[in-house]
Design an enzyme around this catalytic site. Sequence first.
Site, PDB file in Angstrom:
ATOM      1  CG  LEU A 111      -3.366  -2.737   5.600  1.00  0.00           C
ATOM      2  CD1 LEU A 111      -3.770  -3.333   4.263  1.00  0.00           C
ATOM      3  CD2 LEU A 111      -3.737  -3.667   6.726  1.00  0.00           C
ATOM      4  CG  ASP A 112       1.969  -3.805  10.254  1.00  0.00           C
ATOM      5  OD1 ASP A 112       2.205  -2.612  10.523  1.00  0.00           O
ATOM      6  OD2 ASP A 112       1.480  -4.614  11.064  1.00  0.00           O
ATOM      7  NE  ARG A 113       8.807  -4.819   4.906  1.00  0.00           N
ATOM      8  CZ  ARG A 113       9.381  -6.008   4.868  1.00  0.00           C
ATOM      9  NH1 ARG A 113       9.324  -6.735   3.784  1.00  0.00           N
ATOM     10  NH2 ARG A 113      10.017  -6.475   5.916  1.00  0.00           N
ATOM     11  CB  SER A 153      -0.856  -6.546   6.789  1.00  0.00           C
ATOM     12  OG  SER A 153      -0.443  -6.934   8.077  1.00  0.00           O
TER      13      SER A 153
END
Length: 188
Positions: free
Chosen positions: A44-46, A48
């Site tokens: 998961l992106d930072r 998100s």
Amino acid sequence: MSRLILLNKPYGVLSQFTGGSEGPARKTLAEFVGLPDVYPAGRLDRDSEGLLILTDDGNVQARIADPRFKLPKTYLVQVEGDIDDKSLERLRQGIPLKDGLTRPAAAERISPPDLWPRDPPVRFRKSIADCWIKLTIREGRNRQVRRMTAAVGHPTLRLARWSIGDWTVAGLEPGEWREATMRAGVRR
């Protein structure tokens, strides 16, 4: 037996156990999960938040993360603007992105979900409407959900992964985790 951990990854946390090239002051999974030898099955992106699965079994990790196995991933997405049926239908059909056409997604408008507060909160702008959608995809390209919503004219403001397959983040506050059991179809 393989270990499986469901973590509610907070906003602003990297999906890795070390800071890497992101800089020295970045929060990582190590601040929340103190278990040895578990690794994320996907990312998961930072910016998100939500469900991140960790496991100590490389085969299980691959079956969860690899798009070939088409495990559905459901996201609750706050988007800018008032999304219409035409935009939702475009998401359902697949969106052409620079790296190719996405697979068809399940997409529907939803009422604002009862999620945990985000820190920092999404900036409220009185002059620009927003709404929520539930989007289920069966692949996992880099920043895919954000790129899909932007392609239909509704940039993502907040992105929370709610589920992967049958596993959900329900009942977990940001930074909390629990052990889970393997589901049929995910075993080695």
